[in-house]
Design a protein around this motif. Sequence first.
Motif, PDB file in Angstrom:
ATOM      1  N   LYS A 158      33.099 105.813  15.747  1.00 19.86           N
ATOM      2  CA  LYS A 158      32.314 105.507  14.592  1.00 19.86           C
ATOM      3  C   LYS A 158      32.201 103.659  14.855  1.00 19.86           C
ATOM      4  O   LYS A 158      31.256 103.446  14.375  1.00 19.86           O
ATOM      5  N   GLU A 159      32.905 103.635  15.968  1.00 14.97           N
ATOM      6  CA  GLU A 159      32.151 101.638  15.990  1.00 14.97           C
ATOM      7  C   GLU A 159      31.371 101.884  16.865  1.00 14.97           C
ATOM      8  O   GLU A 159      30.074 101.063  16.755  1.00 14.97           O
ATOM      9  N   MET A 195      37.311 107.790  15.585  1.00 10.52           N
ATOM     10  CA  MET A 195      37.048 105.968  14.991  1.00 10.52           C
ATOM     11  C   MET A 195      36.265 104.986  16.412  1.00 10.52           C
ATOM     12  O   MET A 195      35.120 104.404  15.823  1.00 10.52           O
TER      13      MET A 195
END
Length: 335
Positions: free
Chosen positions: A307-308, A304
């Motif tokens: 991806k951020e 995550m």
Amino acid sequence: MEQQRSLSGSSQSPRSPSSQPYLSVSVTDPVKLGNGVQAYISYRVITKTNFPEYQGPEKIVIRRYSDFIWLRDRLFEKYKGIFIPPVPEKSAVEKFRFSAEFIEMRRRALDIFVNRIASHNLLQQSEDLRTFLQADEETMERLRSHETGIFKKKPADLMQIFKDVQSKVSDVVLGKEKPVEESNPEYEKLKHYVFELENHLAEAQKHAYRLVKRHRELGQSLSDFGKAAKLLGACEGQVLGKAFSDLGAKSEVLSAKLQKEAHQLLMSFEEPLKDYVRAVQSIKATIGERANAFRQQCELAETMKLKEINLYASCHPFIMSCYLLAVASAYFDQL
């Protein structure tokens, strides 16, 4: 040789229910079925309950050892983080599989296994437990055959497993793999205690096994000596012959006592220790599942975060370029 069983009677009566909500299970009447390598032991499983989810107040089904394994595996798969009671292991020696003593020990262990599940507030509500206690033999056989192990997975699933393993190996080789360990002092203390307890219990079980074995060997030696003394007494005169015969009879009496003590030690000392060892191993399996869940959580959190960063870079390319230049500049300043 196949033996016949009547479902109307039982060698042991089920546990007596109380006036409160109850689920009582008894594993009784083991019977050998089939011949040769196809032979197995079946058990009568008697369920008494007032739970509304069940078909009636009493149900009698026939189950075999692999059905108990199916139940344990299903619960372990569905109830992550919950201690699932252990099942007794298979006999490693073929000639002991159908001995009366081994069959009785396994029956007791299976009875304990099912009743531990039935007395657990969460596990007793399991649909798989209701299926195990109520389904007919054909249904259970079909459910067992549909179980998904690594050798029964679809080709696509096996390919995904291979890719995951390949990715892990690549990460280790390239130095990307970072060990993920949970840093919780209380949890680490408990885990250390469980591992140490297993070692101590396993050592105690070995000593119990040796004690039972010594009693049996001594009893067998006395039995052989008694028979030899009786034969010798039959060859001698009246006085000497009677003395040898009496000695042989006394030796056989002592032999029977030792064999009885060995059986009592087995049931009241060695078998409970083996059950404790199996229980600790099940707890270790639960700990292993917790470690896997924690590792997956860390991997998902890292994914995550990446991806951020990628999303931020695509939305703010100029700011991201400045950030990378600052990181590179700081790196070169350290050289």
